[in-house]
Design an enzyme around this catalytic site. Structure first.
Site, PDB file in Angstrom:
ATOM      1  N   ILE A  15       7.512 -12.810  -9.888  1.00 41.37           N
ATOM      2  CA  ILE A  15       6.697 -13.138  -8.728  1.00 41.37           C
ATOM      3  C   ILE A  15       5.384 -13.697  -9.206  1.00 41.37           C
ATOM      4  CG2 ILE A  15       7.998 -11.625  -6.882  1.00 41.37           C
ATOM      5  CD1 ILE A  15       5.903  -9.565  -7.386  1.00 41.37           C
ATOM      6  N   GLY A  16       5.248 -13.862 -10.349  1.00 41.21           N
ATOM      7  CA  GLY A  16       3.801 -14.489 -10.830  1.00 41.21           C
ATOM      8  C   GLY A  16       3.455 -13.488 -11.998  1.00 41.21           C
ATOM      9  N   GLN A  17       3.889 -12.333 -11.819  1.00 45.29           N
ATOM     10  CA  GLN A  17       3.370 -11.179 -12.730  1.00 45.29           C
ATOM     11  C   GLN A  17       3.929 -11.286 -14.222  1.00 45.29           C
ATOM     12  OE1 GLN A  17       6.476 -11.082 -11.598  1.00 45.29           O
ATOM     13  NE2 GLN A  17       7.264  -9.015 -11.456  1.00 45.29           N
ATOM     14  N   ARG A  74       9.619  -1.975  -9.332  1.00 42.89           N
ATOM     15  CA  ARG A  74      11.022  -1.670 -10.075  1.00 42.89           C
ATOM     16  C   ARG A  74      11.627  -2.580 -11.065  1.00 42.89           C
ATOM     17  NH1 ARG A  74      15.511  -4.342  -8.316  1.00 42.89           N
ATOM     18  NH2 ARG A  74      16.819  -2.181  -8.583  1.00 42.89           N
ATOM     19  N   THR A  87      10.538  -4.220 -13.806  1.00 42.22           N
ATOM     20  CA  THR A  87      10.436  -3.991 -15.289  1.00 42.22           C
ATOM     21  C   THR A  87      11.427  -3.184 -15.803  1.00 42.22           C
ATOM     22  OG1 THR A  87       8.115  -5.111 -15.655  1.00 42.22           O
ATOM     23  CG2 THR A  87       9.150  -4.070 -17.424  1.00 42.22           C
ATOM     24  N   GLY A 133       2.607  -2.600 -11.614  1.00 45.39           N
ATOM     25  CA  GLY A 133       2.176  -3.437 -10.409  1.00 45.39           C
ATOM     26  C   GLY A 133       1.506  -2.708  -9.402  1.00 45.39           C
ATOM     27  N   GLU A 134       1.711  -1.722  -8.954  1.00 41.84           N
ATOM     28  CA  GLU A 134       1.158  -1.091  -7.793  1.00 41.84           C
ATOM     29  C   GLU A 134       0.295   0.016  -8.109  1.00 41.84           C
ATOM     30  OE1 GLU A 134       3.875  -1.410  -3.957  1.00 41.84           O
ATOM     31  OE2 GLU A 134       5.175  -1.352  -5.681  1.00 41.84           O
TER      32      GLU A 134
END
Lengths: 790, 316, 165
Positions: free
Chosen positions: A484-486, A527, A529, A736-737
């Protein structure tokens, strides 16, 4: 592995395309014969559709189809009738049948040969609405007599979540200090730079191809199939590169509209939102309201916590139910409590449906709770770092709901961030806000998250992956989780590369396509990675085993004597006799040779390694007791702010973030995740707010819905601490979060530290801070007068 | 999606532009396009004929000419882009408030398109360039079918989106006095590109460490930018850099000025007639504009005394 | 006026309605989809291209205003064999996440570096932040972008170019 990539900064494997402008996002693609679709949206917040007349619209040159609810295919039992459907609550319709419930509700759609013709046709669709009373505020929606959005759900309750554990009375009896506070967070727009864009094609036999950005292709097509009354297997969903999402692009009604327009016209249909449409009707982070009662003992240990949450669903239910559940109890995996109780209501209002966003309820609760922790620390005279250490979970702990903390370096995060930021220089908050000038303050907050969350879609537990060698020697990896771009593709390529002894740049990561990717729930709940990475690692090992066995056959060697490194299989020396040209120690085969010879020996098949990962979790039962995630990441952040006490403007002047995310695969993209999360948090904390008046979004543009720019985000210091996570095959947790979660309270605590004013409602805009300072001055003045009078 | 429909005509001369503008009631001058194109896209204008005036020779360039009093007057062509304005050395030296404002007007891409004349004629109450032009006593040079005329900018803006230009008239240039020192500050929510919630420009002249003259203008707190008469309040006040004080500190230039600044603040507060909208509440704007007025004056004094330059022009 | 635009050094006939947004012309007629559309109101910066060397939001520029002029898009940076130093720096430092804002940022960064090269000294971090403030990015928090531009300024002065494999 000495030549490994893991643990070293690595450029994204698709970065060359990105910097050359060659990455093709959905809006960049054009299919032959493509039409342009547009949606007619309700201009009234609540009303009954009395009449729709599309005849004038159909006469516009270039218009190929106009559809309304009358054109929807049956999706009811046995293929009869229309029934509502949805990911959590069955309140979606594709196009409104008889009633509109928010400004922006989809009423009709047009496909035409040009965007201009489609736009002209929209203006010529005549719709007569009979207005109904509307309700925009979630608290008002709960009151008796409030307008009801869904008669089958009286009281406007879309969903609720209740949890209770431990003996509340017993815990409260020991209390030395009880804090009762009210906090609220606001409606936030994801504000990805790429507006929502999708392309759909219809094929004979009710089959469709959909090119649409989504985190969760396999789940999304189940929802779409229910809406269209077809089998999910009939939808092929291809996920193109995504220009940002942050949770918004999960499951979107526009996908089904595009599919129906394609079916009706027999032509591919492209639909691209303009920014105002995207910002007003593209869904938002839900506003949450918290009433929290926290009881502590004399030493600052948390005894009990009671929480009541009210959240806004909007007019239909998207992904907000699990967000609200998260807000209600995830904090119980950060801190220990003797007893907890939470009730959470998700409430319908006549506003754009809300959905999940990075941080998923946890960030909201932390905004409230981490400020209360500072309040308690101040009242009890305990250092903010110390009170957190006293209550935080530790490695090996089992939380009140049964969550198992496999690893935690939270204490190290706290110590390190305190050292980096010079937190000991923090002075007590002033009792009186300073009269003029700029006041500086430091604020601390911690946070955590899950690394995958099993209850969210228990049927898709874990992940699968394939590693493939083609006849031309090219290696590729397939997973079911979209990048998603990450930088997920880069991370899985790095993991595979290290197993296979090649460079990550020699591995293609296939785009997620339900026609040939492994099935997976997708990229959500932090979740991707841990799950995809572990699956890729297993697949790479399977691949390597097969490859070495095959090479052993070719070379006449025991596979145990073979190594795979630098793109070839080598027969290790030391075996004794020297061999022939092919065979014997020192002989080798390149991947290109092996690929070609495998294909030749297997009638053209590629060499495929398969692997999967099923995390060791315990699905919480009806009592909500279990261990839903294999690993829990932690973080401690410190913000330093400067408050202009005369205008209320807050500037974040310094920021430090220390994270325990287990093993870091790519320190460069990991740092970027934290920097981006902090920037989003700064925006939310200080300037972002979807303003709705009378049901209408008043700021659906980047001028009045401000996301932070270059001059609003300070240079940030990001560090990682902690060890490899034992419950994770690759040692990783998630990031990420947890990058976003502590930001709001860190800033709010810093503002309090600067001016002695606590803000309970996000965002802390200049006006909000100014008002709070004025109010504080008035209170102090009144108190002073009272003292004089005595 | 709004469908605005435009015809495009390019004017090569001023006379040609005037003829084209007079030819139709839906004719609009097009300079940088950053307001007109957006207005069309957002449905505020449904289209018409766009008369491209960006190449009209009379609207170009920044020129200086001497005044009778021995000073320098600057003429800024209406089609001058904000970038060109910011790069001009005379503007940098003589009109610091205009430079402050120009740097805050949009991002670089907008500064490369937007023009001085466009910013003036769009007549947004929060337009960045208006308060600086007011305190520098700018004069609008206007051409029309009846010939040309001059108008002080204090009479140029008449309301949101409204100017004193008659139908068929075109802003050709703006002329300003130089001398003295000036500064512009604004308040905003986002430090990167944003619209002013309130703004203030101040101009002062200092002679023998005393304020000889002062002017103050406010933006975004009334239907049109406001000139506030503060000359009497601060005239003759001694100013001297107070050691160890930040330039934003009311006492930065001595206690006498600090005291007068309180009255300046009250005057600004009293003059402001702001509205409540999605960006800010009226009472907040009003409270903030007083602070901005004081800060703008302090910065202008600081510049007049030629002490170290503080380039940060945002208030918050 | 000759209805031709020089795009990345090549002349393109642009005989389309004069009020066609340059961004649409580039994407739909010239096939240069590297230039992105994020808002169509000049607020996000994704559609930025260089017009005669200066960054502009191409959504606000009508094609007629570009006739006879030079336009540089992201596709005009570097060539088939080499990347521009600013592209190299963005790539190496992972200044791009989702990548949607990057094409516009790259051409602005190129203009900023050209300006710095012309005056003879590299930009400061504060200057980069002010100059690029008309670009929004939702993924990165900007820090790596600033670092990449500063790194490219260093490399650019040395005329370093990366050879692609």
């Amino acid at each position: 592995m000495s030549l490994g990539s893991v643990g070293r900064p690595w450029p994204q494997i698709d970065a060359v395309d990105k910097v050359r402008g060659r990455t093709r996002y959905a809006a960049d693609m054009t299919l032959p014969g493509q039409l342009y679709g547009r949606i007619l949206r309700s201009p009234v917040p609540h009303g009954i559709i009395r009449r729709i007349d599309t005849s004038r619209a159909l006469k516009v040159p270039g218009v190929r189809a106009v559809i309304t609810a009358a054109d929807l295919p049956p999706n009811g039992p046995e293929g009869k009738g229309r029934v509502p459907f949805g990911p959590y609550v069955d309140d979606w319709e594709i196009l409104c049948s008889d009633r509109v419930r928010y400004i922006g509700d989809e009423v009709a759609a047009v496909a035409a040969v040009s965007e201009e013709a489609a736009a002209e046709a929209l203006e010529l669709i005549e719709v007569e609405y009979e207005p109904l009373p509307a309700v925009f505020d979630m608290h008002e929606a709960l009151e008796p007599g409030a307008p009801v959005l869904w008669p089958e759900r009286p009281g406007n309750i879309a969903s609720r979540f209740d949890i209770a554990r431990g003996d509340l009375d017993a815990a409260r009896r020991k209390a030395h200090l009880v804090l009762e506070e009210r906090y609220s967070t606001n409606r936030i727009y994801h504000a990805y730079l790429e507006p929502i864009a999708v392309l759909a094609e219809a094929h004979p036999g009710d089959r469709y191809t959909l090119i649409a950005p989504t985190h969760i292709p396999y789940k999304a097509r189940v929802t779409y199939a229910r809406g269209l009354g077809i089998d999910p297997g009939k939808i092929r969903l291809i996920v193109p590169p995504m220009g940002g999402s942050f949770g918004a692009k999960y499951e979107l009604n526009v996908c089904m509209i595009a599919m129906l327009l394609a079916r009706k016209t027999g032509r591919p249909v492209k639909m691209v939102f303009d920014r105002a449409e995207d910002a007003a009707a593209g869904h938002h982070r839900p506003p949450l309201h918290f009433d929290i009662r926290l009881a502590l003992d004399r030493d600052g240990r948390f005894l009990s916590k009671e929480v009541r949450i009210v959240a806004t669903a909007g007019a239909r239910t998207m992904w907000t139910p699990p967000v609200v559940a998260t807000a209600a109890h995830r904090i119980d995996a950060l801190y220990h409590f003797e007893a907890v109780r939470a009730e959470a209501l998700l409430v319908y209002t006549n506003t754009s449906p809300t959905t999940c966003m990075r941080g998923f309820g946890n960030a909201e609760m932390l905004f409230a709770f981490e400020q209360m922790v500072d309040q308690a620390a101040e009242e009890l005279g305990i250092d903010p770092v110390e009170i957190r250490k006293r209550n935080a979970v530790r490695a090996g702990d089992v939380t009140i709901h049964g969550w198992r903390i496999g690893s935690s370096a939270l204490e190290e995060c706290l110590d390190r961030v305190a050292l980096l930021s010079g937190f000991s220089r923090r002075k007590p908050a002033p009792r009186h806000p300073p009269a003029s000038g700029k006041a500086r303050g430091l604020g601390l907050a911690i946070g955590h998250h899950v690394s995958g969350y099993r209850p969210i879609l228990a049927e898709y537990d874990g992940s699968a992956a394939w590693v493939r060698l083609d006849m031309d020697g090219r290696l590729s990896v397939a997973v079911g989780e979209p990048d998603i771009g990450q930088g997920l593709n880069t991370v899985v390529a790095m993991i595979a590369a290290d197993e296979l002894g090649v460079s990550p740049s020699e591995i293609d990561v296939m785009p997620v396509d339900t026609a040939h990717s492994p099935a997976a729930v997708g990229t959500l709940g932090s979740r991707a990675t841990i799950m995809a990475g572990a699956a890729v690692k297993a697949a790479a090992r399977d691949f390597k085993k097969k490859l070495l066995a095959f090479a052993g056959e070719l070379l006449g060697a025991d596979p145990g004597e073979l190594v795979l490194e630098r793109g070839r299989v080598l027969w290790r020396r030391g075996g004794g006799e020297s061999g022939e040209r092919e065979g014997g120690p020192g002989a080798s085969l390149t991947l290109a040779e092996l690929g070609r010879r495998w294909a030749a020996a297997h009638t053209g098949s590629p060499l495929v390694g398969q692997g999967s990962y099923r995390p060791e979790t315990v699905l919480p039962g009806p009592d909500k007791y279990g261990n839903p995630s294999p690993a829990y990441p932690f973080a401690a952040h410190v913000a330093e702010v400067e408050v202009d006490v005369e205008t209320g403007a807050v500037e974040v002047v310094n920021y430090w973030a220390v994270h325990d995310s287990g093993r870091i695969i790519n320190p460069s993209t990991a740092t970027g995740q934290v920097q981006g999360g902090v920037a989003q948090g700064i925006g939310w904390a200080l300037m972002e707010d979807v303003a709705i008046r009378g049901g209408r979004v008043e700021n659906p543009n980047f001028l009045d819905y401000r996301i932070p720019g270059f001059q609003d985000v300070p240079p940030m210091t990001v560090e990682f601490v902690g060890e490899s996570e034992p419950n994770s095959p690759t040692g990783v947790k998630s990031l990420g979060e947890s990058a976003l979660n502590p930001v709001l309270p860190a800033i709010a605590n810093a503002v309090y530290n600067a001016v002695g004013v606590r803000i309970h409602d996000a965002p802390l805009t200049p006006e909000a801070v100014w008002r709070a300072i004025q109010r504080r001055r008035e209170e102090l003045e009144a108190a002073g007068k009272e003292r004089e009078a005595q | 999606m709004i469908r605005d429909r435009w015809e495009y005509v390019r004017a090569e001369t001023l006379a040609g532009a005037l003829t084209l503008l007079a030819s139709r009631s839906d004719a609009y001058p097009l300079a940088g396009g950053t307001d007109l194109v957006i207005a069309g896209r957002l449905g505020r204008i449904r289209g018409g004929v766009a008369v491209d005036i960006s190449a009209v020779p009379e609207l170009q360039g920044i020129t200086a000419f001497p005044t009778e009093a021995g000073g320098v007057r600057l003429r800024i062509g209406a089609a001058t882009t904000v970038s060109a304005l910011l790069q001009d050395e005379l503007v940098q030296q003589k009109l610091p408030a205009l430079v402050d404002a120009g740097r805050l007007l949009g991002g670089w891409q907008i500064q490369n398109l937007a023009t001085v004349g466009g910013n003036m004629c769009n007549a947004s109450p929060s337009a960045e360039l208006s308060p600086p032009l007011l305190v520098h006593r700018a004069e609008a040079v206007i051409a029309g079918p009846e010939g040309s005329r001059r108008l002080g900018v204090d009479r140029f803006w008449t309301g949101p989106g409204k100017t004193a230009l008659a139908r068929g008239e075109l802003l050709v240039a703006v002329e300003l006095e130089t001398g003295g020192a000036s500064a512009y500050v604004r308040h905003q929510i986002r430090r990167s590109v944003d619209i002013a919630l309130a703004s203030a420009a101040a101009w002062v002249s200092v002679e023998d460490e005393r304020i000889a003259g002062a002017r103050l203008a406010l933006g975004a707190v009334a239907p049109a930018p406001l000139l506030v008469d503060v000359a009497e309040e601060v005239a003759g006040v001694p100013v001297r850099q107070a050691p160890g004080k930040e330039p934003d500190d009311p006492g930065a230039f001595g206690p006498a000025l600090a005291k007068r600044l309180q009255r300046v603040e009250r005057l600004a507060f009293a003059a402001a007639r702001p509205i409540t909208d999605v960006r800010a509440s009226a009472d907040y704007r009003r409270a903030v504009v007083g602070v901005l007025a004081r800060r703008a004056l302090l910065r202008a004094v600081q510049r007049a005394l030629a002490v170290s330059e503080d380039v940060e022009t945002r208030s918050g | 006026m000759n209805r031709v635009i020089r795009i990345n050094g090549t002349e393109w006939p642009a005989d389309v309605p004069p009020t066609t947004p340059l961004s649409d012309f580039l994407r739909e007629h010239a096939g240069l989809t590297g230039t992105k559309i994020g808002c169509r109101t000049g607020e996000c910066g994704a559609c930025t291209v260089l017009l005669d060397g200066r960054p502009v939001t191409s959504c606000l520029v009508w094609v007629a205003r570009a006739w006879g002029r030079d336009v540089t898009t992201v596709e005009g940076l570097g060539d088939d064999q080499r990347l521009d130093p600013v592209q190299v720096a963005f790539l190496e430092l992972n200044a791009a996440q989702c990548g949607f804002c990057i094409p516009g940022l790259l051409v602005s960064a190129r203009a900023l570096l050209d300006e710095a090269a012309a005056r003879g000294w590299p930009p400061t971090a504060l200057e980069v932040r002010e100059r690029l403030s008309g670009h929004l990015c939702r993924c990165t928090g900007y820090q790596k972008i600033v670092e990449a531009v500063l790194k490219a300024a260093e490399n650019g002065m040395k005329e370093m170019r990366l050879e692609l494999g």
